[in-house]
Design an enzyme around this catalytic site. Structure first.
Site, PDB file in Angstrom:
ATOM      1  N   ASP A   7       0.408  -0.636  -0.069  1.00  0.00           N
ATOM      2  CA  ASP A   7       0.000  -0.260  -0.053  1.00  0.00           C
ATOM      3  C   ASP A   7       1.281   1.712   0.353  1.00  0.00           C
ATOM      4  O   ASP A   7       2.192   1.415   0.373  1.00  0.00           O
ATOM      5  CB  ASP A   7      -1.041  -0.203   1.362  1.00  0.00           C
ATOM      6  CG  ASP A   7      -1.563   1.073   1.959  1.00  0.00           C
ATOM      7  OD1 ASP A   7      -2.675   1.748   0.687  1.00  0.00           O
ATOM      8  OD2 ASP A   7      -1.501   1.764   2.926  1.00  0.00           O
ATOM      9  N   ASP A   9      -0.141   5.297   1.523  1.00  0.00           N
ATOM     10  CA  ASP A   9      -0.371   5.679   2.267  1.00  0.00           C
ATOM     11  C   ASP A   9       0.440   5.418   3.419  1.00  0.00           C
ATOM     12  O   ASP A   9      -1.507   4.711   3.481  1.00  0.00           O
ATOM     13  CB  ASP A   9      -1.998   6.777   2.047  1.00  0.00           C
ATOM     14  CG  ASP A   9      -1.166   8.236   0.803  1.00  0.00           C
ATOM     15  OD1 ASP A   9      -0.966   8.931   0.587  1.00  0.00           O
ATOM     16  OD2 ASP A   9      -1.824   7.119  -0.399  1.00  0.00           O
TER      17      ASP A   9
HETATM   18  O1  M1P Z   1      -4.114   5.494  -0.258  1.00  0.00           O
HETATM   19  C1  M1P Z   1      -4.772   5.585   0.388  1.00  0.00           C
HETATM   20  C2  M1P Z   1      -5.422   6.396   0.396  1.00  0.00           C
HETATM   21  O2  M1P Z   1      -5.159   7.813   0.175  1.00  0.00           O
HETATM   22  C3  M1P Z   1      -6.104   8.707  -0.140  1.00  0.00           C
HETATM   23  O3  M1P Z   1      -6.744   9.163   1.522  1.00  0.00           O
HETATM   24  P1  M1P Z   1      -7.215  10.566   2.155  1.00  0.00           P
HETATM   25  O4  M1P Z   1      -7.062  11.344   1.405  1.00  0.00           O
HETATM   26  O5  M1P Z   1      -8.086  10.065   2.824  1.00  0.00           O
HETATM   27  O6  M1P Z   1      -5.718  10.572   3.437  1.00  0.00           O
HETATM   28  C4  M1P Z   1      -7.302   8.896  -0.625  1.00  0.00           C
HETATM   29  O7  M1P Z   1      -6.072   8.828  -2.025  1.00  0.00           O
HETATM   30  C5  M1P Z   1      -7.406   7.708  -0.951  1.00  0.00           C
HETATM   31  O8  M1P Z   1      -8.338   7.115  -2.406  1.00  0.00           O
HETATM   32  C6  M1P Z   1      -6.540   5.910  -0.891  1.00  0.00           C
HETATM   33  O9  M1P Z   1      -7.424   4.681  -0.782  1.00  0.00           O
END
Ligand code: M1P
Length: 238
Positions: A7, A9
């Site tokens: 993953d 983020d």
């Molecule tokens: O990769 C995880 C998530 O990152 C973003 O989430 P947020 O802006 O809420 O921190 C988004 O791009 C989301 O789609 C993605 O799942």
């Protein structure tokens, strides 16, 4: 051979921020001797914002928009298209209008990506400090979880997961992150697959992929809290 799937983020980078330089150097060195993939809800544009080119180019493939797009060496391999129901869009508008959040609201609250929607009551085009403020509020108010649970009941034809820090990811059933498991197994029928995610628990946006992999033989799920734990697991050398 082992296939490593990450993953982005909260796993390889802080939420919506670039990969840290020291981590990038170690990870890139590791990539030279290992087969690796990205599996993220974010779209390819966000991957380009957060990861250096040399890291992107060292992945065997990048599954973006919950696996609705696959890119390899800069070439798009496939994309799944999707047109959301107007009823769903109207319901998202209503959640934005009626939020209990008293802070500022920003544009781009329904982001239509290839194969999915990302919905954020706050609005994606917010300053970083506002993102942190909403995320802290949501930890106790549980607005995203409440909205996601209600949407699941009303629209069972969609997969709905609480995304990174401020948003909810929505795809048609079968087109969420879980689809990546079958695609990987099809290409690598006999290899071990290890998936690293920061939200592999129920309701999190790594859960469907973690569950789909658990149903297959020769897989491992590694729940992490961020790049430091990834580095420790992979024993990355400075
Ligand atoms: O990769 C995880 C998530 O990152 C973003 O989430 P947020 O802006 O809420 O921190 C988004 O791009 C989301 O789609 C993605 O799942």
């Amino acid at each position: 051979m082992t296939i490593y799937v990450f993953d982005m983020d909260g796993t390889l980078t802080p939420a919506r921020l670039p990969m840290e330089k020291a981590f990038a150097a170690k990870f890139h060195q590791w990539q030279q001797t290992h087969k690796s993939f990205i599996a993220t809800g974010s779209d390819y544009l966000k991957v380009e914002e957060q990861l250096p080119d040399f890291i992107i180019n060292s992945f065997t493939g990048l599954f973006t928009s919950m696996g609705n797009v696959l890119t390899a060496q800069g070439q798009q391999i496939y994309q799944n298209n999707f047109k959301p129901d107007l009823e769903l869009l109207a319901r998202l508008e209503a959640y934005r209008q009626n939020t209990a959040y008293t802070g500022g609201l920003y544009p781009n609250y329904i982001e239509e990506r290839i194969g999915m929607i990302n919905f954020s009551v706050l609005g994606r085009d917010c300053p970083y400090a506002e993102r942190e403020k909403y995320a802290a509020w949501d930890k106790t108010a549980h607005e995203r979880e409440t909205i996601a649970a209600a949407l699941r009941k009303e629209f069972p034809q969609y997969e709905i997961s609480v995304g990174g820090s401020i948003s909810i990811d929505i795809t048609p059933q079968g087109c969420g992150k879980g689809q990546i498991a079958a695609k990987l197994r099809q290409h690598y029928p006999d290899d071990k697959i290890i998936f690293f995610g920061d939200k592999t628990f129920a309701g999190g946006n790594d859960f469907e992929l973690a569950e789909a992999l658990r149903r297959l033989d020769n897989t491992e799920i590694v729940q992490v809290s961020g790049p430091d734990e990834v580095a420790a697991y992979l024993q990355l050398q400075a």
